[in-house]
Design a protein around this motif. Structure first.
Motif, short mmCIF file in Angstrom:
data_model
loop_
_atom_site.label_atom_id
_atom_site.label_comp_id
_atom_site.label_asym_id
_atom_site.label_seq_id
_atom_site.Cartn_x
_atom_site.Cartn_y
_atom_site.Cartn_z
N ALA A 193 35.51 47.19 41.40
CA ALA A 193 35.68 47.34 42.84
C ALA A 193 37.13 47.07 43.24
CB ALA A 193 34.72 46.40 43.57
N LYS A 194 37.94 46.73 42.28
CA LYS A 194 39.37 46.44 42.52
C LYS A 194 39.57 45.36 43.58
CE LYS A 194 40.97 51.00 41.03
NZ LYS A 194 39.69 51.75 40.95
N LEU A 195 38.85 44.26 43.42
CA LEU A 195 38.96 43.15 44.36
C LEU A 195 40.13 42.25 44.02
CD1 LEU A 195 35.21 42.09 44.68
CD2 LEU A 195 36.52 43.58 46.18
N MET A 196 40.32 42.01 42.72
CA MET A 196 41.38 41.09 42.31
C MET A 196 41.89 41.46 40.93
SD MET A 196 39.86 39.33 39.64
CE MET A 196 40.90 37.91 39.41
N ASP A 197 43.01 40.87 40.58
CA ASP A 197 43.53 41.00 39.23
C ASP A 197 44.03 39.62 38.82
OD1 ASP A 197 44.20 42.06 36.84
OD2 ASP A 197 45.64 43.51 37.61
N TYR A 198 44.22 39.44 37.52
CA TYR A 198 44.71 38.16 37.04
C TYR A 198 46.23 38.12 37.13
CZ TYR A 198 40.01 37.87 35.21
OH TYR A 198 38.65 37.85 35.11
N SER A 199 46.76 36.94 37.34
CA SER A 199 48.21 36.77 37.29
C SER A 199 48.52 36.12 35.95
CB SER A 199 48.68 35.88 38.43
OG SER A 199 48.32 34.54 38.17
N GLY A 200 49.78 35.81 35.72
CA GLY A 200 50.17 35.21 34.44
C GLY A 200 49.82 33.74 34.32
N VAL A 201 49.41 33.12 35.43
CA VAL A 201 49.10 31.69 35.41
C VAL A 201 47.59 31.50 35.44
CG1 VAL A 201 49.40 29.50 36.63
CG2 VAL A 201 51.27 31.16 36.57
N ARG A 202 47.12 30.62 34.59
CA ARG A 202 45.69 30.40 34.45
C ARG A 202 45.03 30.10 35.80
NH1 ARG A 202 42.24 26.16 34.04
NH2 ARG A 202 43.91 24.65 34.26
N GLY A 203 43.96 30.82 36.07
CA GLY A 203 43.16 30.51 37.24
C GLY A 203 43.75 30.95 38.57
N CYS A 204 44.90 31.60 38.53
CA CYS A 204 45.50 32.07 39.77
C CYS A 204 45.33 33.58 39.86
CB CYS A 204 46.98 31.71 39.83
SG CYS A 204 47.25 29.94 39.88
N THR A 210 37.86 28.51 35.13
CA THR A 210 37.96 29.29 36.36
C THR A 210 37.21 30.61 36.21
OG1 THR A 210 39.99 30.35 35.60
CG2 THR A 210 40.23 28.32 36.85
N ARG A 211 36.75 31.10 37.34
CA ARG A 211 36.12 32.43 37.40
C ARG A 211 36.54 33.08 38.71
NH1 ARG A 211 29.96 32.84 36.31
NH2 ARG A 211 30.59 34.99 36.06
N PRO A 212 36.81 34.39 38.67
CA PRO A 212 37.27 35.07 39.87
C PRO A 212 36.41 34.72 41.09
CG PRO A 212 37.18 36.62 38.05
CD PRO A 212 36.63 35.31 37.55
N PHE A 213 37.06 34.32 42.16
CA PHE A 213 36.44 33.95 43.43
C PHE A 213 35.61 32.66 43.37
CE2 PHE A 213 37.07 38.55 43.92
CZ PHE A 213 37.91 38.51 45.02
N LEU A 214 34.78 32.49 42.35
CA LEU A 214 33.86 31.35 42.33
C LEU A 214 34.60 30.05 42.12
CD1 LEU A 214 31.07 32.98 40.21
CD2 LEU A 214 31.15 32.68 42.69
N ARG A 215 35.57 30.08 41.24
CA ARG A 215 36.35 28.88 41.01
C ARG A 215 37.72 29.29 40.50
NH1 ARG A 215 33.62 26.39 37.16
NH2 ARG A 215 32.11 25.58 38.60
#
Length: 467
Positions: A22-33, A144-149
């Motif tokens: 759904a293209k809601l988010m993507d990962y950045s280079g820093v853990r959990g961000c 961490t998990r997208p949105f949830l934590r």
RNA sequence: CGAGGUGUAACUCAGUUUGGUAGAGUGCUUGGUUUGGGACCAAGAAGCCGUGGGUUCAAGUCCUACCACCUCGACCA
């Protein structure tokens, strides 16, 4: 393109697939961000718009506190810092670090508000203050998990301060109800409303209230919280004022918050094996118009006209890209667009279009004369159905403990409703033995026995496996 | 933070056993044919193999450290 894993096969994988597709988010280079991509950001913006208006209608004002907190300020309230200490992110900064005080990135802004209140509140005339802030905070989460934590997340945190306990308690309850209604009416999510146990309450709070929603897999998501602080923060931070009788008094405080986690809640409440399903109130695109034959100029022209008409009252998109219709159908299903409007040669001939509801895939032929009415009707239907499904799932997966509690607790999904003595020993036992935690207390109950220890019960309580 | 797994083109992955010229499908670009459920044909571009060290004549492949992601616990909103 890889398919979305079915939720029956692997729920966790399904969740991340939907988030990505759904293209809601993507990962950045820093853990959990995470990077909130335009589509995910638009959902959050819609949530913000609705809530912000509700807050302001109740006379709350927005403020922006700083990102950094000094160590001494953070440590001023004992319970609060004890709760947050392990997950505070400290900032390394230039200059002579030995001489400068350590700074952290806010994990929440209670101490900043308290420090501010202590400077501003001198008289009963300064009360109440009803503040809210939309911001990001950082908590050093281990997994961490997208949105949830996520390590950094976006939220709103309301902070209010009142003359009397009664007023503050009313505020706490009012804001909890506001969240409950928002989830029900706007997000179409049924939640259980109640009070956290001593063990589960917010660090520094006197009472924490919560709304808890059941996800597709029977696990429970804490969706928003509202805290009554009493005057312990006021005492710790020296927030003092002269009351009407010229006595020195400590005011009473509340705080309440809702985070980007709720987007995870939307995904796991309404989503299906085709992808995301969005409630219309927060959907960035409410109606997607898909013209069928792009070579036919009349079809394009008429599609543009339909777009112009609908664009006045809805968030609508017309997809004129040269992908095939089938591709577009799948694409917008993955993105959870509530309503699809197909317009092709047959429709051109008959002055009609085809409306398809995302949740049921039900097709409806609609005359263009009364298009807007039909769209409103379909969107209302969809909202109703989403909510009913959420409600039904919660009811279907709510188990009442009488004497077979071992068997029920062992299921490890759904809500488990029982009497409870109020003793945290029983709470610890449930957690240790069954991996299930208390979600919330719903009311006083002195009629039954606690199924865990056999003592007289004090409460009705919901248990569940939480996200 | 504990246990396990993964990292090679934009995406999904093969190649690692036995070190020896970088592979496929999808996507992307261009042109054409299509269009009511992820279309087809042709041509083309695209990767210092997660990062840093090491072993070796030679490393995607072996050793080592780090980073990120995923799953399950513990912790949290």
């Amino acid at each position: 393109m890889k398919e979305i894993t079915s939720m029956e096969k692997d729920f966790a994988k399904w969740y991340t697939d939907v988030v990505k597709k759904a293209k809601l988010m993507d990962y950045s280079g820093v853990r959990g961000c995470m990077i909130l991509e335009p589509y995910g950001c638009a959902i959050w913006e819609n949530i913000q718009k609705i809530l912000d208006k509700k807050f302001k209608d109740l006379n709350h004002e927005n403020v922006l506190m700083p990102l950094l907190i000094s160590e001494s300020l953070l440590q001023q309230e004992k319970d609060h810092i004890e709760g947050f200490a392990p997950e505070v992110a400290w900032v390394t900064h230039g200059g002579n670090e030995k001489l400068e005080e350590r700074l952290c990135i806010r994990p929440t802004s209670e101490v900043l508000f308290c420090d501010y209140f202590s400077k501003k509140i001198k008289s009963w005339r300064d009360l109440p203050k009803l503040y809210n802030q939309w911001c990001n905070v950082v908590r050093w989460e281990k997994t961490t998990r997208p949105f949830l934590r996520t390590v950094e997340f976006y939220w709103q945190e309301g902070h209010t301060i009142h003359e009397t306990e009664k007023e503050a308690r009313e505020e706490t309850e009012k804001m909890l109800n506001l969240y409950f209604d928002f989830l029900e009416k706007d997000l179409c999510i049924f939640t259980i409303k109640g009070q956290k146990t001593e063990k589960e309450k917010f660090a520094g709070a006197e009472t924490t209230y919560t709304i808890e929603a059941m996800m597709h897999d029977g696990k429970i998501l804490q969706s928003a919280t509202s805290h009554y602080f009493g005057n312990s923060f006021a005492k710790a931070f020296g927030i003092k004022y002269r009351n009407k009788f010229n006595q020195e008094s400590f005011p009473y405080q509340t705080s309440w918050g809702l985070t980007t986690r709720v987007i995870g809640g939307i995904i796991m409440t309404h989503g299906d094996n085709k992808g995301l399903v969005l409630p219309p109130s927060v959907a960035p695109i409410q109606i997607i118009i898909i013209p069928i034959n792009l070579k036919n100029k009349e079809i394009i022209e008429k599609s543009l006209k339909i777009y112009d008409i609908l664009n006045k009252n809805f968030r609508v998109k017309l997809d004129l890209t040269d992908q095939t219709p089938g591709w577009k159908f799948s694409e917008y299903e993955m993105k959870g667009v509530p309503l699809r409007l197909e317009f092709g040669p047959k429709d051109l001939k008959n002055n009609q279009c085809v409306l398809v509801k995302r949740n049921t895939s039900e097709k409806k032929i609609c005359n263009l004369e009364n298009l807007e009415e039909n769209i409103c009707l379909s969107l209302d239907e969809l909202k109703f159905e989403l909510y009913e499904e959420s409600l039904k799932r919660t009811n279907d997966l709510t188990y009442l403990i009488e004497d077979n509690f071992e068997e029920i607790l062992d299921k490890k999904y759904g809500f488990i409703k029982s009497s409870w003595c109020g003793n945290s020993k029983c709470e610890d036992l449930v957690k240790e033995k069954y991996g299930v935690t208390s979600r919330c207390i719903i009311k006083k109950n002195n009629a039954n026995k606690c199924p865990l220890c056999g003592e007289n019960s004090s409460y009705n309580i919901y248990w569940g496996k939480s996200y």
